[in-house]
Design an enzyme around this catalytic site. Structure first.
Site, short mmCIF file in Angstrom:
data_model
loop_
_atom_site.label_atom_id
_atom_site.label_comp_id
_atom_site.label_asym_id
_atom_site.label_seq_id
_atom_site.Cartn_x
_atom_site.Cartn_y
_atom_site.Cartn_z
CE LYS A 35 44.40 30.21 37.65
NZ LYS A 35 44.37 30.49 39.09
CE1 TYR A 260 16.36 36.51 19.50
CE2 TYR A 260 18.64 36.43 20.23
CZ TYR A 260 17.58 35.88 19.53
OH TYR A 260 17.74 34.69 18.88
C1 LIG Z 1 45.29 31.58 39.35
C2 LIG Z 1 46.30 31.57 40.43
C3 LIG Z 1 47.50 32.30 40.30
C4 LIG Z 1 47.76 33.27 39.16
O1 LIG Z 1 47.04 34.46 39.39
P1 LIG Z 1 47.19 35.72 38.42
O2 LIG Z 1 46.43 36.79 39.11
O3 LIG Z 1 46.57 35.34 37.12
O4 LIG Z 1 48.62 36.03 38.30
C5 LIG Z 1 48.48 32.13 41.27
N1 LIG Z 1 48.26 31.32 42.34
C6 LIG Z 1 47.11 30.64 42.51
C7 LIG Z 1 46.95 29.78 43.71
C8 LIG Z 1 46.08 30.75 41.57
O5 LIG Z 1 44.94 30.09 41.76
#
Ligand SMILES: *Cc1c(COP(=O)(O)O)cnc(C)c1O
Length: 367
Positions: A35, A260
């Site tokens: 993702k 800044y």
């Molecule tokens: C993002 C996510 C993961 C992966 O998590 P990590 O900590 O990056 O391994 C697994 N399951 C769900 C439902 C998630 O939203």
């Protein structure tokens, strides 16, 4: 190479990390989460590298992220678990994407989108104590009853059941694991027999391996981000190296204000190096006067405020020249600062450091 900034992505590192994770997890299946543009690394790059390393499932949050993988020709099983109440989920079903179902309303949404096609492949998401998506225990009885009815009517096929841990402590995770097993048992009493039960992500896979069940769902660790102590020393390789060229150097007097608000002022005659990376590129502004950078093997710290497109580094009398590369984060084994260091310098977690890397930084595939 003409761009002045880049994120070098190593697919071989992702494949290697997935192999490491497979031998750690010892589960029949392994889902790698791609993702958020593959945690900033590029979704397609990450997906192909994960499959190369032995993953047999891919996971996304949004349906569009899953569809994008199908568009580039990836045929592996994909699970997407986040969609809105007005979203048309039909393209997901038509493209063989499994959907995480978190409520009766979502079940109805999926059944309606399916029409008279083949049964929709779904994974039942249980909230066992994270307070995000998933069906809570109060609603299980009714949920499983309706699921069983929909399955008997060939509207859905329950492929999996899953939950997500809070990672608060091993005890808290074990408690969630127990609640999950109760949920699975209740579902089974309704005749629902999911083939794949999946519980742990990166943190749980290292710290609560007994909860893994049939498949782990790992993101961060696959990209070489060691999110728990146990991941240090297992040989994960960071897959992202963010750097930019020093595009200007100049000598300035003592007392010269930098950036800044003049939160940094030189305390002697010195050289400033200008690096074209800023918060629009995902470099956290909270890392002002704190985030590390390595130029030509020497370590420095950002001087003053990080602005939208640029940051300055007081390099003292070091022989830093225009055209040299400043590495903000990459592989500590190669002398780079780590994404974890940037996280600590800016009061966040390494997840945020890699996933927020901006679109303006070209991803350059290494090797
Ligand atoms: C993002 C996510 C993961 C992966 O998590 P990590 O900590 O990056 O391994 C697994 N399951 C769900 C439902 C998630 O939203």
């Amino acid at each position: 190479m003409t761009a002045m900034r880049e994120a070098r992505i190593r697919p071989a590192a992702i494949s290697h990390n997935v192999e490491v994770l497979r031998s750690m997890a010892q589960t029949p299946h392994m889902l790698i989460v791609v993702k958020a543009n593959g945690y900033g690394h590029g979704a397609e790059t990450a997906a192909r590298a994960a499959l190369e390393g032995g993953a047999d499932w891919l996971g996304t949050a949004d349906i569009d992220e899953a569809l994008e993988l199908r568009r580039v020709g990836i045929s592996a099983p994909i699970l997407a678990w986040l969609f809105g109440p007005d979203e048309n989920v039909q393209p997901a079903l038509e493209n063989g994407i499994d959907l995480g179902v978190s409520s009766l309303a979502q079940l109805e949404q999926v059944v309606a989108a399916r029409g008279s096609g083949t049964p929709a492949r779904i994974h039942l998401k249980l909230d066992t104590g994270l307070g995000r998506n998933g069906v809570g225990p109060r609603d299980w009885e009714e949920f499983f009853r309706e699921i069983a009815r929909a399955e008997q009517a060939s509207q859905v096929q329950v492929i999996g059941m899953f939950t997500h841990l809070s990672g608060t402590s091993a005890e808290a995770d074990a408690g969630q694991g127990k609640v999950f097993d109760q949920g699975v048992a209740l579902a089974e009493s309704h005749g629902i027999t999911p083939e794949i039960r999946h519980v742990t992500s990166s943190i749980g896979t290292s710290d609560s391996p007994a909860l893994a069940h049939d498949m782990v769902r790992v993101g961060a660790a696959a990209y070489g981000v060691p999110v728990t102590e146990r991941y240090h020393g297992v040989g994960l390789i960071p897959a992202m190296r963010v750097s930019a060229q020093v595009i200007l150097t100049k000598r300035v007097d003592a007392g010269w204000g930098v950036g800044y608000g003049h939160t940094y002022r030189t305390d002697r005659e010195t050289t400033l190096a200008l690096v074209p990376l800023g918060y629009a590129d995902g470099i956290p502004r909270h890392g002002s006067s704190a985030g590390p950078a390595v130029i030509a093997g020497e370590r420095f710290v950002v001087s003053g405020r990080i602005s939208m497109d640029q940051l300055s580094i007081d390099v003292g009398d070091a022989a830093i020249r225009e055209g040299q590369w400043a590495v903000l984060w990459g592989d500590p084994a190669e002398g780079d600062p780590s994404a974890n260091e940037w996280a600590e310098a800016s009061g966040t977690i390494a997840y945020e450091i890699v996933t927020r890397l901006g679109a303006r930084v070209p991803r350059v595939i290494a090797g």
